[in-house]
Design an enzyme around this catalytic site. Structure first.
Site, mmCIF file in Angstrom:
data_model
loop_
_atom_site.group_PDB
_atom_site.id
_atom_site.type_symbol
_atom_site.label_atom_id
_atom_site.label_comp_id
_atom_site.label_asym_id
_atom_site.label_seq_id
_atom_site.Cartn_x
_atom_site.Cartn_y
_atom_site.Cartn_z
ATOM 1 N N SER A 143 67.896 14.723 5.113
ATOM 2 C CA SER A 143 67.824 16.274 3.799
ATOM 3 C C SER A 143 68.698 16.168 2.852
ATOM 4 O O SER A 143 69.853 16.071 4.152
ATOM 5 C CB SER A 143 66.871 17.542 4.138
ATOM 6 O OG SER A 143 67.103 18.471 3.251
ATOM 7 N N TYR A 156 69.399 24.637 9.300
ATOM 8 C CA TYR A 156 68.123 23.726 8.641
ATOM 9 C C TYR A 156 69.322 22.803 8.106
ATOM 10 O O TYR A 156 69.313 21.437 8.345
ATOM 11 C CB TYR A 156 67.389 23.943 7.341
ATOM 12 C CG TYR A 156 66.596 23.328 6.967
ATOM 13 C CD1 TYR A 156 65.661 22.253 7.471
ATOM 14 C CD2 TYR A 156 66.508 21.537 5.511
ATOM 15 C CE1 TYR A 156 64.515 20.843 7.448
ATOM 16 C CE2 TYR A 156 65.733 21.239 5.319
ATOM 17 C CZ TYR A 156 65.159 20.317 5.966
ATOM 18 O OH TYR A 156 63.705 19.363 5.424
#
Length: 256
Positions: A143, A156
């Site tokens: 990501s 995250y």
């Protein structure tokens, strides 16, 4: 994509979203796929649908945070198809989204268990088989958060940064054995994760219009591309689908 024919691929987090789309796409192009997830009903249905369409697919219930479960998944794949050619480490969590001082330590740790340990477990048990084969491809779903600081996403951002480092270390350790370990940073994708992000109202990503999110099929196509010979140059790094060059390489067009 003749290079996918008869290849054996494990896809984690395959009950929905990117994982389900990837299983369907790889099977469509000739791969034998093992769908892994905690949701038995969903992966059973997707595997059956793939088989009804003429593809080869099996489902295996697995919690990637449990190293014994991942070891059993990889062993099942080898016992069933005789080898492991592709591993897609896709399973991941982002809930609950909270600022650090408001976060639940148990929930924060659960994200680490899935997003980091899950990838490590996949690497740990697939790499020895691929090393013995002298060939294999591992795709770790990464990501842009791996290199960003996003409010509410401490779990995250931290876990995706760790995955990027795992990708690099695994490449350094096993490239000489014919194994390609590649990260894929797809950008924002139209999945249930984006629904949770939107609902949080935290950081600019939650403010994006849903129309800008790319379809899961695009990510599946990128994974298939990276499993081929042209993916080799990205070994040990993250390949980005957010750039014009990245999408052109995969055969996709930029969203205007």
């Amino acid at each position: 994509m003749d290079y996918l024919i008869e290849k054996v691929a494990i896809i984690t987090g395959a009950s929905r979203g990117i994982g389900a789309a990837t299983a369907r796409y790889l099977a469509k192009h000739g791969a034998k796929v093992i769908l892994a997830a905690r949701s038995k009903t969903e992966i059973d249905e997707i595997a059956e649908d793939i088989r009804n369409g003429g593809g080869a697919a099996k489902a295996f219930v697995c919690d990637v945070s449990d190293h014994q479960a991942v070891a059993a998944l990889v062993q099942y794949t080898q016992d069933t198809y005789g080898r492991v050619d592709i591993l897609v480490n896709n399973a991941g969590l982002i809930d609950p989204i909270d600022r650090i001082a408001d976060s639940d330590p148990e929930a924060w740790g659960r994200v680490v268990d899935v997003n980091v340990k899950g990838v490590y477990h996949g690497l740990r048990y697939a790499l020895p088989i691929m090393r013995d084969q002298g060939d294999g491809t591992i795709i770790n779903i990464s990501s842009g958060a791996a290199n960003s600081f996003l409010e509410g996403w401490s779990h995250y951002c931290a876990t995706k940064a760790a995955v990027l480092r795992l990708t690099g270390v695994a490449h350094k350790e096993y490239a000489a054995d014919g194994i390609r370990v590649i990260g894929l940073s797809p950008g924002t994708v139209a999945t249930d994760m984006q629904v949770a992000i939107k609902a949080s109202g935290i950081n600019p990503v939650s403010q994006l219009d849903p129309s800008v999110h790319i379809p899961t099929q695009w990510v599946a196509q990128a994974i298939a591309y990276l499993c081929g010979p042209e993916g080799v140059e990205f070994s040990g790094t993250d390949f980005s689908l957010k750039t014009e060059d990245g999408r052109k390489r995969v055969g996709l067009e930029m969203i205007e």
